[in-house]
Design a protein around this motif. Structure first.
Motif, PDB file in Angstrom:
ATOM      1  N   SER A   1     -16.993 159.446  58.502  1.00 22.48           N
ATOM      2  CA  SER A   1     -17.753 160.204  57.506  1.00 22.48           C
ATOM      3  C   SER A   1     -16.873 161.151  56.694  1.00 22.48           C
ATOM      4  O   SER A   1     -17.198 161.464  55.544  1.00 22.48           O
ATOM      5  CB  SER A   1     -18.880 160.975  58.179  1.00 22.48           C
ATOM      6  N   SER A   2     -15.753 161.607  57.264  1.00 22.46           N
ATOM      7  CA  SER A   2     -14.879 162.486  56.482  1.00 22.46           C
ATOM      8  C   SER A   2     -14.256 161.712  55.310  1.00 22.46           C
ATOM      9  O   SER A   2     -14.000 162.295  54.258  1.00 22.46           O
ATOM     10  CB  SER A   2     -13.799 163.125  57.356  1.00 22.46           C
ATOM     11  N   ALA A   3     -14.048 160.420  55.470  1.00 19.59           N
ATOM     12  CA  ALA A   3     -13.539 159.601  54.362  1.00 19.59           C
ATOM     13  C   ALA A   3     -14.562 159.558  53.232  1.00 19.59           C
ATOM     14  O   ALA A   3     -14.204 159.661  52.058  1.00 19.59           O
ATOM     15  CB  ALA A   3     -13.219 158.193  54.851  1.00 19.59           C
ATOM     16  N   LEU A   4     -15.818 159.420  53.592  1.00 23.95           N
ATOM     17  CA  LEU A   4     -16.868 159.424  52.570  1.00 23.95           C
ATOM     18  C   LEU A   4     -16.885 160.775  51.856  1.00 23.95           C
ATOM     19  O   LEU A   4     -17.047 160.846  50.635  1.00 23.95           O
ATOM     20  CB  LEU A   4     -18.224 159.119  53.194  1.00 23.95           C
TER      21      LEU A   4
ATOM     22  N   LEU B   1      -4.294 155.266  45.156  1.00 21.01           N
ATOM     23  CA  LEU B   1      -4.197 155.732  46.535  1.00 21.01           C
ATOM     24  C   LEU B   1      -4.301 154.522  47.443  1.00 21.01           C
ATOM     25  O   LEU B   1      -5.307 153.811  47.417  1.00 21.01           O
ATOM     26  CB  LEU B   1      -5.327 156.702  46.858  1.00 21.01           C
ATOM     27  N   GLN B   2      -3.273 154.270  48.203  1.00 17.99           N
ATOM     28  CA  GLN B   2      -3.302 153.171  49.161  1.00 17.99           C
ATOM     29  C   GLN B   2      -3.373 153.764  50.553  1.00 17.99           C
ATOM     30  O   GLN B   2      -2.428 154.435  51.005  1.00 17.99           O
ATOM     31  CB  GLN B   2      -2.066 152.303  49.032  1.00 17.99           C
ATOM     32  N   LEU B   3      -4.490 153.529  51.225  1.00 12.13           N
ATOM     33  CA  LEU B   3      -4.711 154.087  52.554  1.00 12.13           C
ATOM     34  C   LEU B   3      -4.141 153.165  53.610  1.00 12.13           C
ATOM     35  O   LEU B   3      -4.089 151.956  53.425  1.00 12.13           O
ATOM     36  CB  LEU B   3      -6.206 154.273  52.814  1.00 12.13           C
ATOM     37  N   GLY B   4      -3.751 153.743  54.752  1.00 11.41           N
ATOM     38  CA  GLY B   4      -3.299 152.969  55.902  1.00 11.41           C
ATOM     39  C   GLY B   4      -4.483 152.474  56.714  1.00 11.41           C
ATOM     40  O   GLY B   4      -5.605 152.378  56.201  1.00 11.41           O
ATOM     41  N   GLU B   5      -4.252 152.178  57.980  1.00 12.86           N
ATOM     42  CA  GLU B   5      -5.298 151.600  58.829  1.00 12.86           C
ATOM     43  C   GLU B   5      -6.510 152.498  58.980  1.00 12.86           C
ATOM     44  O   GLU B   5      -7.629 152.018  59.066  1.00 12.86           O
ATOM     45  CB  GLU B   5      -4.750 151.289  60.222  1.00 12.86           C
ATOM     46  N   ARG B   6      -6.267 153.792  59.050  1.00 13.69           N
ATOM     47  CA  ARG B   6      -7.374 154.713  59.287  1.00 13.69           C
ATOM     48  C   ARG B   6      -7.595 155.598  58.067  1.00 13.69           C
ATOM     49  O   ARG B   6      -6.682 156.245  57.581  1.00 13.69           O
ATOM     50  CB  ARG B   6      -7.085 155.592  60.505  1.00 13.69           C
ATOM     51  N   PHE B   7      -8.830 155.618  57.595  1.00 17.41           N
ATOM     52  CA  PHE B   7      -9.220 156.534  56.523  1.00 17.41           C
ATOM     53  C   PHE B   7     -10.190 157.511  57.176  1.00 17.41           C
ATOM     54  O   PHE B   7     -11.390 157.284  57.272  1.00 17.41           O
ATOM     55  CB  PHE B   7      -9.869 155.764  55.380  1.00 17.41           C
TER      56      PHE B   7
END
Length: 100
Positions: free
Chosen positions: A55-58, A16-22
């Motif tokens: 926190s939603s990324a966590l 999974l390669q995330l963009g600028e915002r996770f």
């Protein structure tokens, strides 16, 4: 694009390669890519392009861990900058995930 997914079927590894915002803006794509199908043998979460994470990324990482087998899961978080690594360490994620 905020999330790019690659599945190496030979190794059964999902990258999974995330963009600028996770953050919550990638929740639907993250869920569809990771949680909507059977678990892969291993996962790589590349944070190399991420400049902000909330926190939603966590929470998404925890859901991925649970989906992938909990303590038996093989999830590597790679290319996190020093600020993101600090956030992950403060949250105790360095004990649940392999950080590279």
């Amino acid at each position: 694009m905020s999330l790019t997914i690659h599945h190496d079927t030979e190794q059964d590894c999902v990258t999974l390669q995330l963009g600028e915002r996770f953050d919550f803006s990638v929740h639907r794509d993250f869920h569809d890519a990771c949680l909507g199908s059977r678990a892969a043998r291993s996962y790589v979460v590349d944070l190399g392009d991420v400049t902000s994470m909330d926190s939603s990324a966590l929470g998404m990482l925890l859901l991925l861990r649970e989906h992938a087998g909990g303590e038996r899961s093989e999830i590597r978080i790679v290319n996190a900058g020093s600020e993101l690594r600090g956030t992950l360490r403060v949250a105790g994620f360095d004990r649940m995930f392999v950080l590279h």
